[in-house]
Design a protein around this motif. Structure first.
Motif, mmCIF file in Angstrom:
data_model
loop_
_atom_site.group_PDB
_atom_site.id
_atom_site.type_symbol
_atom_site.label_atom_id
_atom_site.label_comp_id
_atom_site.label_asym_id
_atom_site.label_seq_id
_atom_site.Cartn_x
_atom_site.Cartn_y
_atom_site.Cartn_z
ATOM 1 N N ARG A 116 1.000 -0.924 0.355
ATOM 2 C CA ARG A 116 -0.215 0.281 0.351
ATOM 3 C C ARG A 116 0.662 1.548 0.189
ATOM 4 N N LEU A 117 1.946 1.565 0.981
ATOM 5 C CA LEU A 117 2.966 2.045 0.926
ATOM 6 C C LEU A 117 3.140 2.133 -0.474
ATOM 7 N N LEU A 118 4.059 1.451 -1.239
ATOM 8 C CA LEU A 118 4.724 1.536 -2.311
ATOM 9 C C LEU A 118 3.824 1.620 -3.139
ATOM 10 N N GLY A 119 2.502 1.714 -2.941
ATOM 11 C CA GLY A 119 0.936 2.026 -4.448
ATOM 12 C C GLY A 119 1.411 3.507 -4.169
ATOM 13 N N ARG A 120 1.426 4.567 -3.305
ATOM 14 C CA ARG A 120 1.334 5.757 -2.713
ATOM 15 C C ARG A 120 2.648 5.935 -3.955
ATOM 16 N N LEU A 121 3.554 6.345 -3.636
ATOM 17 C CA LEU A 121 5.013 6.646 -4.289
ATOM 18 C C LEU A 121 4.182 6.323 -5.585
ATOM 19 N N GLU A 122 4.021 4.707 -6.463
ATOM 20 C CA GLU A 122 3.774 4.283 -7.244
ATOM 21 C C GLU A 122 2.867 5.785 -8.121
ATOM 22 N N THR A 123 1.920 5.909 -7.636
ATOM 23 C CA THR A 123 0.764 7.003 -7.959
ATOM 24 C C THR A 123 1.087 8.362 -8.661
ATOM 25 N N LEU A 125 4.935 8.655 -9.109
ATOM 26 C CA LEU A 125 5.884 8.866 -9.793
ATOM 27 C C LEU A 125 5.147 8.788 -11.070
ATOM 28 N N ALA A 126 3.681 8.116 -11.687
ATOM 29 C CA ALA A 126 3.163 7.613 -12.416
ATOM 30 C C ALA A 126 3.789 8.770 -13.708
ATOM 31 N N PRO A 127 2.676 9.727 -13.127
ATOM 32 C CA PRO A 127 3.330 11.252 -14.500
ATOM 33 C C PRO A 127 4.198 11.190 -15.184
ATOM 34 N N ALA A 128 5.302 10.865 -14.185
ATOM 35 C CA ALA A 128 6.763 10.923 -15.241
ATOM 36 C C ALA A 128 6.811 9.680 -15.625
ATOM 37 N N LEU A 129 6.359 8.623 -15.977
ATOM 38 C CA LEU A 129 6.421 8.255 -17.099
ATOM 39 C C LEU A 129 5.391 7.702 -17.351
ATOM 40 N N ALA A 130 4.186 8.396 -17.997
ATOM 41 C CA ALA A 130 3.269 8.302 -18.211
ATOM 42 C C ALA A 130 3.395 8.007 -20.100
ATOM 43 N N ALA A 137 5.973 1.338 -18.743
ATOM 44 C CA ALA A 137 5.244 1.986 -17.842
ATOM 45 C C ALA A 137 5.249 1.998 -16.497
ATOM 46 N N THR A 138 3.722 0.653 -16.517
ATOM 47 C CA THR A 138 3.407 -0.072 -14.904
ATOM 48 C C THR A 138 5.352 -0.388 -14.726
ATOM 49 N N ALA A 139 5.899 -1.088 -15.158
ATOM 50 C CA ALA A 139 7.231 -1.946 -14.421
ATOM 51 C C ALA A 139 8.292 -0.968 -14.388
ATOM 52 N N GLU A 140 8.368 0.241 -14.937
ATOM 53 C CA GLU A 140 9.458 1.419 -14.406
ATOM 54 C C GLU A 140 8.962 2.064 -13.393
ATOM 55 N N THR A 141 8.016 2.036 -13.422
ATOM 56 C CA THR A 141 6.814 3.223 -12.179
ATOM 57 C C THR A 141 6.593 1.913 -10.638
ATOM 58 N N ALA A 142 7.050 0.509 -10.753
ATOM 59 C CA ALA A 142 6.839 -0.131 -9.418
ATOM 60 C C ALA A 142 8.691 0.071 -9.543
ATOM 61 N N GLN A 143 9.379 -0.345 -10.437
ATOM 62 C CA GLN A 143 11.103 -0.107 -9.762
ATOM 63 C C GLN A 143 11.088 0.671 -9.559
ATOM 64 N N SER A 144 11.192 2.210 -9.486
ATOM 65 C CA SER A 144 11.341 3.562 -9.039
ATOM 66 C C SER A 144 11.044 3.503 -7.796
ATOM 67 N N ALA A 145 9.740 3.211 -7.627
ATOM 68 C CA ALA A 145 9.244 3.258 -6.176
ATOM 69 C C ALA A 145 10.706 2.893 -5.207
ATOM 70 N N ARG A 146 10.080 1.367 -5.330
ATOM 71 C CA ARG A 146 11.015 0.631 -4.945
ATOM 72 C C ARG A 146 12.430 1.486 -5.059
ATOM 73 N N LEU A 147 13.108 1.899 -5.559
ATOM 74 C CA LEU A 147 13.964 2.152 -5.315
ATOM 75 C C LEU A 147 14.814 3.707 -4.463
ATOM 76 N N LEU A 148 13.355 4.264 -5.500
ATOM 77 C CA LEU A 148 13.053 5.454 -4.061
ATOM 78 C C LEU A 148 13.430 5.317 -2.835
ATOM 79 N N TRP A 149 12.471 4.070 -2.435
ATOM 80 C CA TRP A 149 11.920 4.249 -1.313
ATOM 81 C C TRP A 149 13.296 3.517 -0.535
ATOM 82 N N LEU A 150 13.727 2.426 -0.789
ATOM 83 C CA LEU A 150 14.925 2.176 -0.484
ATOM 84 C C LEU A 150 15.979 3.293 -0.213
ATOM 85 N N SER A 151 16.513 3.314 -1.118
ATOM 86 C CA SER A 151 17.444 5.051 -1.407
ATOM 87 C C SER A 151 17.179 6.258 -0.018
#
Length: 192
Positions: A116-123, A125-130, A137-151
């Motif tokens: 749920r928390l990563l989903g908020r981050l994906e939401t 980020l989505a416009p940057a990859l729309a 776009a879905t795969a990159e958004t999911a990966q970007s969310a995880r990368l940013l959260w962990l970093s």
């Protein structure tokens, strides 16, 4: 009571301070009693981490909805996240310090909280990859969310642990903001 005791121990001494004996001692029970509530010490720590993540989720619920501008929205999320880490740095460090034994995975309820928390981050980020094709776009958004959260999590918790100062870097919050801005600029540059 057990979670309150574990939280107090974690805030005083981090992960090493959380033992079944210490938690039970704080609440006036025998250590074995904890195993009536939790399968093992890992289960108690996961429940404590879930409580920490729930507080973040509540803070995000109270925030204004995303504007659709990733830079602005990520800065707002960073402010909320940094405030949570600043309020309880050792609890947030516990999220990365604790790991389950080999072969064990986090329970579904815990994965759902993180999802749920990563989903908020994906939401956000989505416009940057729309403009990318749907699945990409879905795969990159999911990966970007995880990368940013962990970093960002690593930078903020390292800032409180003093490891950032040891390498002569700016505070974790400043580095996290720089990381976000650089990451978004990199996404734009890839498209040109």
């Amino acid at each position: 009571m057990a979670l309150d005791a574990a939280e107090a121990l974690a805030q005083d001494g981090g992960l090493p301070a959380i033992t079944a004996r210490a938690v039970a001692g704080r609440i006036g029970y025998a250590a074995g009693t904890l195993y009536n509530l939790f399968d093992n010490l890992d289960g108690l720590i996961l429940a404590l981490n879930d409580r920490t993540l729930e507080r973040l989720e509540q803070a995000l619920d109270a925030a204004p909805p995303p504007s659709g501008e990733p830079a602005r929205d990520l800065a707002a999320l960073l402010d909320i996240y940094a405030a949570q880490v600043d309020a309880a740095p050792r609890l947030w460090a516990l999220l990365i310090e604790h790991s389950l034994p080999d072969g064990q995975s986090a329970p579904e309820w815990y994965r759902q909280r993180i999802g749920r928390l990563l989903g908020r981050l994906e939401t956000v980020l989505a416009p940057a990859l729309a403009h990318r094709p749907g699945p990409q776009a879905t795969a990159e958004t999911a990966q970007s969310a995880r990368l940013l959260w962990l970093s960002v999590h690593g930078l903020l918790t390292a800032g409180h642990a003093g490891t950032i100062a040891a390498v002569g870097a700016a505070e974790g919050r400043v580095l996290a903001q720089d990381l976000i801005e650089t990451y978004l600029a990199g996404l734009k540059a890839r498209d040109t």
